[in-house]
Design a protein around this motif. Structure first.
Motif, mmCIF file in Angstrom:
data_model
loop_
_atom_site.group_PDB
_atom_site.id
_atom_site.type_symbol
_atom_site.label_atom_id
_atom_site.label_comp_id
_atom_site.label_asym_id
_atom_site.label_seq_id
_atom_site.Cartn_x
_atom_site.Cartn_y
_atom_site.Cartn_z
ATOM 1 N N UNK A 122 45.018 26.095 45.935
ATOM 2 C CA UNK A 122 44.645 26.641 47.108
ATOM 3 C C UNK A 122 45.413 27.422 47.914
ATOM 4 N N UNK A 123 46.991 27.357 47.854
ATOM 5 C CA UNK A 123 47.939 28.278 48.539
ATOM 6 C C UNK A 123 47.570 29.637 47.843
ATOM 7 N N UNK A 124 47.086 29.895 46.565
ATOM 8 C CA UNK A 124 47.130 31.253 45.978
ATOM 9 C C UNK A 124 45.762 31.613 46.162
ATOM 10 N N UNK A 125 45.066 31.096 46.787
ATOM 11 C CA UNK A 125 43.919 31.744 47.599
ATOM 12 C C UNK A 125 42.480 31.000 46.785
ATOM 13 N N UNK A 126 42.585 30.328 45.828
ATOM 14 C CA UNK A 126 41.254 29.956 44.995
ATOM 15 C C UNK A 126 41.069 28.596 45.553
ATOM 16 N N UNK A 127 39.629 28.210 45.479
ATOM 17 C CA UNK A 127 39.020 26.831 45.798
ATOM 18 C C UNK A 127 39.443 25.862 44.548
ATOM 19 N N UNK B 62 53.168 37.886 33.805
ATOM 20 C CA UNK B 62 52.016 37.498 33.051
ATOM 21 C C UNK B 62 50.718 38.171 33.848
ATOM 22 N N UNK B 63 50.870 38.704 34.794
ATOM 23 C CA UNK B 63 49.859 39.257 35.454
ATOM 24 C C UNK B 63 48.936 40.234 34.659
ATOM 25 N N UNK B 64 49.590 41.291 34.024
ATOM 26 C CA UNK B 64 48.726 42.317 33.431
ATOM 27 C C UNK B 64 47.738 41.557 32.103
ATOM 28 N N UNK B 65 48.351 40.640 31.496
ATOM 29 C CA UNK B 65 47.690 39.960 30.517
ATOM 30 C C UNK B 65 46.491 39.121 31.128
ATOM 31 N N UNK C 196 43.659 41.388 32.295
ATOM 32 C CA UNK C 196 43.024 41.690 31.037
ATOM 33 C C UNK C 196 41.911 40.865 30.445
ATOM 34 N N UNK C 197 42.500 39.498 30.294
ATOM 35 C CA UNK C 197 41.704 38.479 30.010
ATOM 36 C C UNK C 197 40.495 38.237 30.921
ATOM 37 N N UNK C 198 40.665 38.098 32.127
ATOM 38 C CA UNK C 198 39.566 37.964 32.880
ATOM 39 C C UNK C 198 38.570 39.021 32.697
ATOM 40 N N UNK C 199 38.992 40.202 32.606
ATOM 41 C CA UNK C 199 37.824 41.395 32.690
ATOM 42 C C UNK C 199 37.403 41.228 31.404
ATOM 43 N N UNK C 200 37.908 40.548 30.252
ATOM 44 C CA UNK C 200 37.385 40.602 29.097
ATOM 45 C C UNK C 200 36.083 39.470 29.153
ATOM 46 N N UNK D 240 44.990 33.823 40.850
ATOM 47 C CA UNK D 240 44.872 35.092 41.769
ATOM 48 C C UNK D 240 44.160 35.871 40.868
ATOM 49 N N UNK D 241 44.362 35.838 39.581
ATOM 50 C CA UNK D 241 43.662 36.883 38.539
ATOM 51 C C UNK D 241 42.224 36.336 38.051
#
Ligand SMILES: *Cc1c(COP(=O)(O)O)cnc(C)c1O
Length: 217
Positions: A19-24, A168-171, A174-178, A200-201
């Motif tokens: 939640x603190x990272x901005x997701x439900x 870890x962020x770039x990977x 990429x994974x979420x876009x894929x 966040x990603x």
């Protein structure tokens, strides 16, 4: 003695981090990784309401399945580890989501033992060849091949390279876009140390061990 209340409190802490990272937190499936702990821990986790349980080793999963079923709980078991084809048969009756499918031959064996099973394609986000997962280029053809085998390809799974959470962020991005590009739904990424970056990603599923149960021996 394993304290169910303490596990419940740790699960609340993990949801608070999401939640603190901005997701439900209700929109992110929390897979509780019980590898390295005894069956009693898996029983306690289910009793604490954690009904998605993850394991890496076939020889650990089967006894835990029996222990948790005897307690009356009906969790979904996720298989997360490097998988040999000869282990598929013993796992097939128990696994709800095969998260570590990284080659068509393994998919063929799963399709033979558990027709129509739900799977994720594991992608190697680190570039280190000894780590599990297919390469970026292999993802799309592997999704197609597994679909042709009649498997229910739900999404992709990735493990971040060693380093800081920010590494870890770039990977993860990429994974979420894929996942989106291939019109899949599940994006399984994020462990105890990089959970915030993963949500966040756009993680839809996180896999948490030490953050719930402490250090593995
Ligand atoms: C062990 C493991 C996890 C959990 O890791 P923690 O750092 O204990 O949260 C998640 N995913 C996979 C594939 C694992 O092997």
């Amino acid at each position: 003695m394993i304290d169910v209340g303490a596990i419940r409190a740790r699960a609340e802490e993990v949801r608070a981090r999401i939640s603190a990272a901005g997701a439900d937190p209700a929109a992110v499936t929390l897979v509780a990784v019980t590898k390295g702990f005894p069956p009693a821990l898996a029983v306690a986790a289910a009793e604490a309401g954690l009904l998605d349980l993850g394991e890496n080793y076939a020889q650990e999963l089967v006894p835990k399945v029996d222990a948790v079923a005897s307690s009356g709980a009906a969790p979904r078991w996720h298989f997360l580890g490097n998988l040999q084809r000869n282990k598929v048969r013993s796992l097939a009756p128990h696994v709800s989501l095969w998260q570590s499918v990284d080659r068509a031959a393994l998919g063929a064996e799963i399709a033979r033992r558990a027709p129509g099973a739900a799977v994720l394609v594991q992608v190697n986000l680190s570039g280190e060849p000894q780590k599990g997962g297919c390469s970026h280029d292999e993802v799309e053809p592997l999704v197609a091949a597994l679909t042709d085998l009649g498997l229910d390809v739900r999404g992709l799974m990735g493990v971040a390279p060693a380093g800081t959470a920010e590494d870890a962020r770039p990977g993860f991005r990429w994974l979420r876009r894929e996942v989106d590009r291939l019109a899949l739904t599940v994006c399984s990424m994020g462990m105890s140390s990089d959970l915030e970056v993963a949500v966040q990603e756009g993680a839809t599923m996180v896999r948490i061990g030490t953050g719930l149960f402490g250090a593995r021996s």
